[in-house]
Write an enzyme that holds these catalytic residues in place. Sequence first.
Site, mmCIF file in Angstrom:
data_model
loop_
_atom_site.group_PDB
_atom_site.id
_atom_site.type_symbol
_atom_site.label_atom_id
_atom_site.label_comp_id
_atom_site.label_asym_id
_atom_site.label_seq_id
_atom_site.Cartn_x
_atom_site.Cartn_y
_atom_site.Cartn_z
ATOM 1 N N LYS A 177 24.202 44.620 -17.622
ATOM 2 C CA LYS A 177 24.475 43.206 -17.939
ATOM 3 C C LYS A 177 24.492 43.014 -19.448
ATOM 4 O O LYS A 177 25.364 42.330 -20.001
ATOM 5 C CB LYS A 177 23.382 42.303 -17.348
ATOM 6 C CG LYS A 177 23.359 42.181 -15.843
ATOM 7 C CD LYS A 177 22.258 41.188 -15.418
ATOM 8 C CE LYS A 177 22.009 41.191 -13.933
ATOM 9 N NZ LYS A 177 20.852 40.400 -13.523
ATOM 10 N N LYS A 192 19.424 32.214 -7.582
ATOM 11 C CA LYS A 192 17.982 32.046 -7.793
ATOM 12 C C LYS A 192 17.712 31.603 -9.237
ATOM 13 O O LYS A 192 16.976 30.664 -9.484
ATOM 14 C CB LYS A 192 17.266 33.361 -7.465
ATOM 15 C CG LYS A 192 15.772 33.300 -7.689
ATOM 16 C CD LYS A 192 15.089 34.599 -7.314
ATOM 17 C CE LYS A 192 13.627 34.527 -7.741
ATOM 18 N NZ LYS A 192 12.879 35.749 -7.458
ATOM 19 N N GLU A 227 28.333 36.118 -13.169
ATOM 20 C CA GLU A 227 29.401 35.991 -12.179
ATOM 21 C C GLU A 227 29.392 34.594 -11.551
ATOM 22 O O GLU A 227 30.430 33.930 -11.444
ATOM 23 C CB GLU A 227 29.225 37.036 -11.062
ATOM 24 C CG GLU A 227 29.458 38.476 -11.492
ATOM 25 C CD GLU A 227 28.201 39.170 -11.987
ATOM 26 O OE1 GLU A 227 27.252 38.464 -12.434
ATOM 27 O OE2 GLU A 227 28.161 40.410 -11.942
ATOM 28 N N HIS A 271 36.753 57.226 13.256
ATOM 29 C CA HIS A 271 38.109 57.661 12.910
ATOM 30 C C HIS A 271 38.260 57.790 11.407
ATOM 31 O O HIS A 271 39.377 57.796 10.889
ATOM 32 C CB HIS A 271 39.124 56.690 13.497
ATOM 33 C CG HIS A 271 39.049 56.643 14.987
ATOM 34 N ND1 HIS A 271 39.742 57.509 15.801
ATOM 35 C CD2 HIS A 271 38.298 55.873 15.808
ATOM 36 C CE1 HIS A 271 39.444 57.255 17.068
ATOM 37 N NE2 HIS A 271 38.556 56.260 17.088
ATOM 38 N N GLU A 297 18.343 48.478 -3.876
ATOM 39 C CA GLU A 297 17.821 47.709 -5.017
ATOM 40 C C GLU A 297 16.291 47.642 -4.953
ATOM 41 O O GLU A 297 15.626 47.586 -5.976
ATOM 42 C CB GLU A 297 18.430 46.290 -5.051
ATOM 43 C CG GLU A 297 18.311 45.633 -6.420
ATOM 44 C CD GLU A 297 19.029 44.290 -6.530
ATOM 45 O OE1 GLU A 297 18.558 43.311 -5.933
ATOM 46 O OE2 GLU A 297 20.058 44.211 -7.233
ATOM 47 N N GLY A 318 15.380 37.859 -4.686
ATOM 48 C CA GLY A 318 16.777 37.528 -4.399
ATOM 49 C C GLY A 318 17.278 38.137 -3.108
ATOM 50 O O GLY A 318 17.906 37.469 -2.275
ATOM 51 N N ARG A 319 16.977 39.423 -2.895
ATOM 52 C CA ARG A 319 17.495 40.105 -1.694
ATOM 53 C C ARG A 319 16.695 39.758 -0.439
ATOM 54 O O ARG A 319 16.982 40.262 0.646
ATOM 55 C CB ARG A 319 17.561 41.613 -1.932
ATOM 56 C CG ARG A 319 16.270 42.241 -2.419
ATOM 57 C CD ARG A 319 16.488 43.660 -2.940
ATOM 58 N NE ARG A 319 15.287 44.180 -3.593
ATOM 59 C CZ ARG A 319 14.982 43.990 -4.858
ATOM 60 N NH1 ARG A 319 15.779 43.287 -5.636
ATOM 61 N NH2 ARG A 319 13.883 44.519 -5.380
HETATM 62 O O1 F6P Z 1 21.939 42.212 -9.345
HETATM 63 C C1 F6P Z 1 20.712 41.743 -9.746
HETATM 64 C C2 F6P Z 1 20.343 40.458 -9.125
HETATM 65 O O2 F6P Z 1 19.316 39.972 -9.900
HETATM 66 C C3 F6P Z 1 19.939 40.562 -7.652
HETATM 67 O O3 F6P Z 1 18.647 41.031 -7.493
HETATM 68 C C4 F6P Z 1 20.130 39.173 -7.211
HETATM 69 O O4 F6P Z 1 20.150 39.072 -5.814
HETATM 70 C C5 F6P Z 1 21.457 38.852 -7.860
HETATM 71 O O5 F6P Z 1 21.389 39.490 -9.118
HETATM 72 C C6 F6P Z 1 21.792 37.407 -8.004
HETATM 73 O O6 F6P Z 1 20.849 36.715 -8.760
HETATM 74 P P1 F6P Z 1 20.804 35.139 -8.764
HETATM 75 O O7 F6P Z 1 20.527 34.682 -7.365
HETATM 76 O O8 F6P Z 1 19.700 34.776 -9.704
HETATM 77 O O9 F6P Z 1 22.138 34.630 -9.246
#
Ligand code: F6P
Length: 517
Positions: free
Chosen positions: A485, A202, A208, A376, A345, A259-260
């Site tokens: 972060k 987003k 990452e 199990h 979240e 995002g979620r």
């Molecule tokens: O972990 C925090 C967060 O902001 C989530 O809410 C989001 O889904 C994820 O990181 C990834 O964010 P982005 O889509 O901006 O890379």
Amino acid sequence: MGRIRCDRTVAWSALCALRAQAPGGPDLRQEFSRDPGRFEALSQNAPHVFADLSKNLLDAAITTQLFALARECGLESHRAAMFAGDAINTTEKRAVKHWLLRSPPPVPAAPMADPDLQAVHATLDAMLAYAELVRADGAITDIVNIGIGGSDLGPQMAVVALGAHGGTGKRLHFVSNVDGHELAATLSMCQPQHTLFLIASKTFTTTETMTNAHSAKLWFEAGGGADIARHFCALTTNVAAANAFGVSTTFGFWDWVGGRYSLWSAIGLPIAIAIGAQGFRDFLAGAHAMDEHFRLAPLETNLPVRLALIDIWYRNFLGFTSRSVAPYHSALRRWPAYLQQLEMESNGKRVDMQGDALPFGTSPVVWGEPGTNGQHAYFQMLHQGMDVVPVEFVAVRTPEHHLSGHHDKLLANALAQAQALMLGQPDSGGHRDFPGNRPSTFLLLDVLDPASLGALIALQEHRVFVSGSLWGINSFDQWGVELGKLLAKDIEPRLRSGDATGLDASTAGLLRKLRAG
Ligand code: F6P
């Protein structure tokens, strides 16, 4: 009617009194023998989903007060505000309109067509046309989605769940972790000229995703790849950043999509590639049907509302701190992970909309594994442990395979577990004693297809909205992820330099250990 935080209502006091009368809640076995109509009263159809709520620790008085609580809290006006596009995400000053992503297209030539809806459908049409091109492109054998959190969990869950629908013969991979083992393992299965990377973010700033995207681009170029426009596609609200990164093929979305809650947007491209354009439209239609149910059904027969009220009763009155989700379908194996982000979240908050500390618990811990595997592993604890953990079963009536005998065994186990949790085995004593009266909800789909999965997901989204609304929290921000972060950014160069200045003794000690040898 204005909104009132749940603990300040008359209904909350009434529920406290009911809890005081029976601190563990009603006895399910007695409730069923007292009321032969309990199953009918506490089960219902919603679009694509049948729900049996009758094995929950409810009686008529509790149920009445829970609906009164929802009304007194102003749930209906809050729901209307979300569907009106008000900026209900107050801390980020944003509207919450993921539901618009699954609204049908505007009527052509309608004078007052919503510009957001027009933009949604223009992007959707372009994205689905692209998905079909990719599906038809014989040179592309592997699609690698690079994203994390909402840019990974939802699409991955849906792609795994719908694997049996509209298969392309292409391999879809999901790389989320900054741990290079994940990307390295995926790249080892791919060839640059046959791979399409989807960079899903987003913000297009997430460490990452950016780290993995850089490494993927280096790998692609080192392997002789040159045509970035053909082999890289960005899914983002930050198209400028994607362009600056060197990716010119982009599909956008908007800041009013959390995002979620974003798998319905361009973030859903891997789903569209997996199931095709029509499949994706069916997925959206299933979710839209659930939106309409949530928006229009009376609270008493409104499934997201009923589920959320049970959640509140358990969390705030009976003291249950977690919920186990048990999908009895191996294609739903990512369902628990997806729900963890959606619920924890969204509702893992400790202050209300005004920033005042809350005197009650919010999001439960959501966890689980597909059945029968969980039986199990940890079901022992669910049956005989000290904590009561409500279980939410998800089962599918019709399987997609043709192996005989399996599905009946699977469904029999789901029913048997729910039954065992409720009935227990109270007379045998000692180690074989099952206390019973352990609650569960049973969600049933006819088939696991794009429409039913869409509805099931939207059901959970709205349920999380309802509990967050009654708790008076902002379900649509996530400030709690920021501190870690920030600290990681400070620590990363210290791993190279060894500088421990100003660090706490434990972090400094671990830093030394990591650098030793
Ligand atoms: O972990 C925090 C967060 O902001 C989530 O809410 C989001 O889904 C994820 O990181 C990834 O964010 P982005 O889509 O901006 O890379």
